[in-house]
Design a protein around this motif. Structure first.
Motif, PDB file in Angstrom:
ATOM      1  N   PHE A 301       0.685  -1.110  -0.028  1.00  0.00           N
ATOM      2  CA  PHE A 301      -0.031  -0.099   0.139  1.00  0.00           C
ATOM      3  C   PHE A 301       0.920   1.076  -0.087  1.00  0.00           C
ATOM      4  CE2 PHE A 301      -2.909  -2.992   2.242  1.00  0.00           C
ATOM      5  CZ  PHE A 301      -3.885  -3.093   1.132  1.00  0.00           C
ATOM      6  N   ARG A 302       2.088   1.015  -0.593  1.00  0.00           N
ATOM      7  CA  ARG A 302       3.016   2.334  -0.324  1.00  0.00           C
ATOM      8  C   ARG A 302       2.566   3.368  -1.277  1.00  0.00           C
ATOM      9  NH1 ARG A 302       4.404  -1.629  -3.672  1.00  0.00           N
ATOM     10  NH2 ARG A 302       5.173  -1.085  -5.694  1.00  0.00           N
ATOM     11  N   ARG A 303       1.684   3.304  -2.373  1.00  0.00           N
ATOM     12  CA  ARG A 303       1.234   4.403  -3.272  1.00  0.00           C
ATOM     13  C   ARG A 303      -0.159   4.697  -2.584  1.00  0.00           C
ATOM     14  NH1 ARG A 303       1.948   2.456  -9.352  1.00  0.00           N
ATOM     15  NH2 ARG A 303       1.707   4.511  -9.640  1.00  0.00           N
ATOM     16  N   GLY A 304      -0.755   4.071  -1.741  1.00  0.00           N
ATOM     17  CA  GLY A 304      -1.935   4.477  -1.369  1.00  0.00           C
ATOM     18  C   GLY A 304      -2.846   3.264  -0.845  1.00  0.00           C
ATOM     19  N   LEU A 305      -3.826   3.546   0.050  1.00  0.00           N
ATOM     20  CA  LEU A 305      -4.893   2.381   0.345  1.00  0.00           C
ATOM     21  C   LEU A 305      -5.576   1.895  -0.775  1.00  0.00           C
ATOM     22  CD1 LEU A 305      -5.897   3.274   3.913  1.00  0.00           C
ATOM     23  CD2 LEU A 305      -4.108   1.653   3.000  1.00  0.00           C
ATOM     24  N   ASP A 306      -5.650   2.846  -2.086  1.00  0.00           N
ATOM     25  CA  ASP A 306      -6.482   2.206  -3.106  1.00  0.00           C
ATOM     26  C   ASP A 306      -5.737   1.949  -4.419  1.00  0.00           C
ATOM     27  OD1 ASP A 306      -5.242   4.891  -3.332  1.00  0.00           O
ATOM     28  OD2 ASP A 306      -7.262   5.727  -4.350  1.00  0.00           O
ATOM     29  N   ARG A 307      -4.276   1.930  -4.015  1.00  0.00           N
ATOM     30  CA  ARG A 307      -3.468   1.581  -5.124  1.00  0.00           C
ATOM     31  C   ARG A 307      -2.413   0.291  -4.660  1.00  0.00           C
ATOM     32  NH1 ARG A 307      -0.844   6.768  -7.578  1.00  0.00           N
ATOM     33  NH2 ARG A 307      -0.717   5.160  -9.186  1.00  0.00           N
ATOM     34  N   MET A 308      -3.095  -0.691  -4.466  1.00  0.00           N
ATOM     35  CA  MET A 308      -2.295  -2.181  -4.030  1.00  0.00           C
ATOM     36  C   MET A 308      -1.442  -2.544  -4.977  1.00  0.00           C
ATOM     37  SD  MET A 308      -3.868  -5.268  -2.095  1.00  0.00           S
ATOM     38  CE  MET A 308      -5.111  -5.556  -3.314  1.00  0.00           C
ATOM     39  N   GLU A 309      -0.103  -2.479  -4.733  1.00  0.00           N
ATOM     40  CA  GLU A 309       1.067  -2.992  -5.852  1.00  0.00           C
ATOM     41  C   GLU A 309       1.956  -3.699  -5.166  1.00  0.00           C
ATOM     42  OE1 GLU A 309       4.226  -0.676  -8.031  1.00  0.00           O
ATOM     43  OE2 GLU A 309       2.215  -0.189  -9.050  1.00  0.00           O
ATOM     44  N   LEU A 310       2.261  -5.060  -5.533  1.00  0.00           N
ATOM     45  CA  LEU A 310       3.400  -5.976  -4.684  1.00  0.00           C
ATOM     46  C   LEU A 310       4.656  -5.276  -5.297  1.00  0.00           C
ATOM     47  CD1 LEU A 310       1.719  -9.365  -5.268  1.00  0.00           C
ATOM     48  CD2 LEU A 310       1.974  -7.995  -3.202  1.00  0.00           C
ATOM     49  N   LEU A 311       5.588  -5.692  -4.481  1.00  0.00           N
ATOM     50  CA  LEU A 311       7.082  -5.240  -4.919  1.00  0.00           C
ATOM     51  C   LEU A 311       7.736  -6.350  -5.715  1.00  0.00           C
ATOM     52  CD1 LEU A 311       8.097  -5.020  -0.962  1.00  0.00           C
ATOM     53  CD2 LEU A 311       7.342  -3.030  -2.555  1.00  0.00           C
TER      54      LEU A 311
END
Length: 400
Positions: A301-311
């Protein structure tokens, strides 16, 4: 053998895997709202439909938020005030909305956790409500509408102060940089915190094992939770090898901090997801280490709680860990400290480090974590430094 302790009804069994079936372990039945929460992993229409923060522009009357620096709802206290101040439907709502934050948990007190903050720390919410409703419902000219909008308690000097807004006008957002010789593991390590750009070893590393998480020790909680909340001595946690500890030199002058606190962390992990946990700590001359703010970030959630993206494993990212806020004066003879790790259990559920959807993993893996502190990747905490407040403000709700 001692008899088995009865299971507490309604308490999620936090070590249950997968977490999405913890309701069965807790209450022997499927709990629909819990299942709904687990299914809606990010901030989507489900959460928007029930969020007050989507409706600040409908608020037509002044609002008074009231909370504690160690309350689990501190973020909501601040967001409610700031949201109505910025977006309220009327000028009156925006102008006269107010916020009070004390050194409390979920309710006013003089002593919380390990610390007695003095008699002035205690406030009567009922008396404040009577004045508030007396003015806004009964038309009494008791002056509450003319008081400054923000009243906060400064820990360290145990003093109340009024401010004209939040964040405090004139705040100097000041970076304090993480550095070490490569061994910041535990309070016995060589982690340093200073206003100078980092020099020395480029990074620190540790292993985060979800089967051996760092235990919750104080912090923001409430309402019958099984962990001890509030300011607590962090030294037992800081003795762990999987906790990185960065400490300033002994202070010669007071450092008054009031406002939002953020950690800018340059870091990598060897998996698709992990957690970053941070604490801001006031170290007393005796060595006592008092937590004053804490934050958590699930990396996806590093880009926001509405923009989930794995590392991407082993890639360096810049993470912003929100420690919400505090008001604390770090006194001469004290030191400022930042603790960084990847768990705070059971206050926060363990990240299994697998990258699977939330709540479905039936296994965990050990994550290899690296925190960078170079001129190009300067991990640092940003402290909101303000003018040292004067004597206590007068307040008819103080009980003094």
């Amino acid at each position: 053998d001692a008899p088995a302790r009865p299971r507490r009804p309604g308490l999620v069994q936090p070590r249950t895997l997968p977490l999405g079936r913890a309701d069965l372990a807790s209450s022997n039945r499927a709990v629909q709202h819990f299942r709904d929460w687990m299914r809606h992993q990010s901030y989507d229409d489900y959460w928007r439909a029930i969020s007050d923060e989507e409706r600040f522009d409908r608020v037509q009357v002044p609002v008074h938020t009231w909370g504690g620096w160690f309350d689990i709802f501190l973020q909501g206290t601040i967001n409610g005030f700031a949201g109505v101040r910025a977006k309220g439907a009327t000028d009156k709502a925006r102008r006269e909305t107010k916020m009070t934050i004390g050194p409390w948990g979920h309710g006013a007190s003089q002593k919380f956790g390990d610390i007695d903050f003095g008699a002035s720390a205690m406030r009567s919410l009922f008396e404040r409500e009577i004045r508030w409703y007396g003015h806004y419902l009964n038309g009494e000219d008791n002056g509450i509408n003319r008081e400054p909008p923000v009243e906060i308690f400064y820990m360290g000097i145990n003093r109340w102060a009024y401010h004209e807004d939040w964040p405090v006008p004139g705040t100097r957002y000041t970076p304090f940089y993480l550095a070490s010789g490569g061994s910041a593991n535990s309070a016995r390590g060589d982690g340093r915190l200073s206003g100078e750009k980092p020099a020395g070893a480029p990074s620190d590393t540790y292993a985060y094992d979800p089967n051996n998480p760092a235990p919750t020790t104080g912090g923001n909680n409430c309402c019958g939770a099984p962990t001890l909340a509030g300011p607590r001595d962090q030294r037992p946690v800081e003795a762990r090898h999987d906790v990185l500890v960065y400490t300033s030199d002994i202070l010669r002058d007071p450092v008054p901090v009031a406002g939002p606190v953020k950690l800018r962390l340059h870091a990598s992990t060897d998996g698709r997801d992990t957690d970053w946990m941070a604490k801001l700590v006031d170290v007393f001359p005796t060595g006592y280490a008092m937590n004053v703010a804490e934050g958590a970030l699930r990396a996806r959630f590093r880009r926001g709680l509405d923009r989930m993206e794995l590392l991407r494993p082993n890639e360096v990212y810049e993470f912003a860990v929100d420690l919400v806020g505090t008001a604390n004066v770090f006194l001469p003879g004290h030191r400022i400290r930042v603790d960084v790790t990847s768990s705070n259990f059971p206050q926060f559920d363990r990240n299994p480090n697998t990258g699977e959807d939330l709540g479905v993993s039936e296994r965990v893996r050990v994550a290899r974590q690296t925190i960078f502190h170079t001129a190009e990747q300067p991990s640092h905490i940003v402290l909101p430094i303000v003018t040292l407040p004067g004597p206590d403000v007068a307040s008819s709700s103080s009980g003094r």
